[in-house]
Design a protein around this motif. Structure first.
Motif, PDB file in Angstrom:
ATOM      1  N   CYS A 157      60.038  16.948  65.723  1.00 53.70           N
ATOM      2  CA  CYS A 157      60.021  16.524  64.921  1.00 53.70           C
ATOM      3  C   CYS A 157      60.905  15.135  63.713  1.00 53.70           C
ATOM      4  O   CYS A 157      60.904  14.753  62.629  1.00 53.70           O
ATOM      5  CB  CYS A 157      60.410  17.100  63.938  1.00 53.70           C
ATOM      6  SG  CYS A 157      62.137  17.875  63.178  1.00 53.70           S
ATOM      7  N   CYS A 170      65.701  14.008  66.487  1.00 56.42           N
ATOM      8  CA  CYS A 170      65.008  15.441  66.969  1.00 56.42           C
ATOM      9  C   CYS A 170      63.684  14.816  67.673  1.00 56.42           C
ATOM     10  O   CYS A 170      62.801  14.152  67.127  1.00 56.42           O
ATOM     11  CB  CYS A 170      64.694  16.397  66.298  1.00 56.42           C
ATOM     12  SG  CYS A 170      63.282  17.763  66.926  1.00 56.42           S
ATOM     13  N   CYS A 181      63.849  22.441  63.217  1.00 61.53           N
ATOM     14  CA  CYS A 181      62.186  22.338  64.142  1.00 61.53           C
ATOM     15  C   CYS A 181      63.471  24.076  64.788  1.00 61.53           C
ATOM     16  O   CYS A 181      62.509  24.197  65.998  1.00 61.53           O
ATOM     17  CB  CYS A 181      61.539  21.657  64.645  1.00 61.53           C
ATOM     18  SG  CYS A 181      62.364  20.834  65.960  1.00 61.53           S
ATOM     19  N   HIS A 224      63.655  15.241  62.976  1.00 59.55           N
ATOM     20  CA  HIS A 224      65.451  15.145  62.456  1.00 59.55           C
ATOM     21  C   HIS A 224      66.318  14.768  62.471  1.00 59.55           C
ATOM     22  O   HIS A 224      65.734  14.659  63.672  1.00 59.55           O
ATOM     23  CB  HIS A 224      65.451  16.729  61.636  1.00 59.55           C
ATOM     24  CG  HIS A 224      66.056  17.388  60.471  1.00 59.55           C
ATOM     25  ND1 HIS A 224      65.413  17.404  59.615  1.00 59.55           N
ATOM     26  CD2 HIS A 224      67.294  17.638  60.653  1.00 59.55           C
ATOM     27  CE1 HIS A 224      66.594  17.576  58.620  1.00 59.55           C
ATOM     28  NE2 HIS A 224      67.035  18.482  59.367  1.00 59.55           N
ATOM     29  N   CYS A 268      67.376  21.513  66.771  1.00 58.39           N
ATOM     30  CA  CYS A 268      67.435  20.188  65.625  1.00 58.39           C
ATOM     31  C   CYS A 268      67.877  21.248  64.290  1.00 58.39           C
ATOM     32  O   CYS A 268      67.481  22.652  64.232  1.00 58.39           O
ATOM     33  CB  CYS A 268      66.108  20.136  65.679  1.00 58.39           C
ATOM     34  SG  CYS A 268      65.214  19.626  64.400  1.00 58.39           S
TER      35      CYS A 268
HETATM   36 ZN   LIG Z   1      63.692  18.820  64.795  1.00 59.17          ZN
END
Ligand SMILES: [Zn+2]
Length: 282
Positions: A18, A15, A36, A20, A33
């Motif tokens: 973030c 992501c 988030c 991720h 994602c």
């Molecule tokens: Zn994210």
């Protein structure tokens, strides 16, 4: 989309907000994602953005353009892929041409022939003055032991010292041997860090017989423009056709068409969106 995802995220998705690594794909084909909820469209901000054609057809079109030795015209592409509109086929070929100059490409080196030629129109032009309806194109070719190496082509406003020296410094590495005819636009190259070799025309040698490599490229280029595209291409589009010609010529010995295809897709992912209106407004 999987293919584009692999190119945008060679080490797997992460992501942008973030970091991720997990996502799902929603109904509109958007990557979301899991942490988030950031939404990412794989085509947004790329040359593939908002196309009337599906990605599969676009990839086929690019493959066709790369795989054909001489490329393809818009009419040809339209017919082969059954694309409804000529304008769409034309637009995509122009988009592809914009991807064909790779960033950071090296300048020409070694022994390099340089000369100018007029492209387009029917009347022959006079050097240094220009000719109506024609573009002046400078050509540089590396001379190898056997045949020609890489080429560079560029439209210049005129055959003045200023235009020619700018082309040479942009495209040829300092320290190279630049071989030209006796035109005074090429004078002073030694002071710019080049070794300058002048081939003089004599009674025995006509203009066409000196600088044979560069003259061969000039005639191949003109034949390609007439043969593949079958019409007169003038400015402002000509420079993009020169980019395509250069791309083809410099990779004519490449054994991996697949790799070229991938490099162009990678370029497309990095290229901002372009549409018909923008191409036409040039
Ligand atoms: Zn994210």
């Amino acid at each position: 989309m999987e293919y584009l995802k692999g190119i945008r995220f060679p080490d797997g998705y992460f992501c942008r907000k973030c970091n991720h690594k997990e996502y799902w794909i929603n109904k509109r084909g958007i990557l979301v994602c899991k942490s988030c909820r950031d939404e990412l469209s794989l085509t947004a901000g790329t040359i593939f953005h908002r196309s009337k054609l599906s990605l599969v057809i676009i990839f086929r079109a690019l493959w066709w353009m790369v795989a054909q030795k001489n490329g393809v015209s818009a009419v040809g592409l339209q017919r082969v892929l059954g694309i409804g509109s000529y304008r769409t086929a034309w637009t995509w070929l122009h988009k592809f041409r914009r991807l064909m100059v790779f960033p950071g490409r090296g300048r020409l080196t070694g022994n390099v022939e340089v000369d100018e030629t007029f492209v387009g129109g029917k009347k022959s032009g006079k050097r240094g003055r220009g000719a109506e309806g024609k573009a002046l194109v400078v050509i540089a070719v590396e001379i190898l032991e056997k045949g020609s190496g890489r080429v560079r082509l560029s439209i210049v406003p005129d055959a003045s010292h200023e235009s020619l020296v700018k082309f040479i410094s942009d495209n040829i590495e300092k320290g190279s041997v630049v071989i030209t005819d006796g035109w005074n636009g090429y004078s002073g190259l030694s002071a710019k860090g080049y070794s300058h070799k002048i081939e003089e025309m004599t009674k025995l040698l006509e203009d066409e017989e000196i600088l044979p490599n560069v003259h061969r490229i000039a005639s191949l280029l003109k034949r390609w423009l007439l043969g593949t595209h079958q019409n007169y291409i003038g400015e402002p589009y000509l420079s993009y056709y020169l980019d395509e010609y250069t791309f083809r010529f410099n990779r004519r010995k490449s054994k991996s068409r697949g790799l070229l295809f991938q490099r162009l897709i990678e370029q497309g992912v990095m290229h901002e969106p372009v549409d018909y209106k923008l191409i036409r407004s040039m």
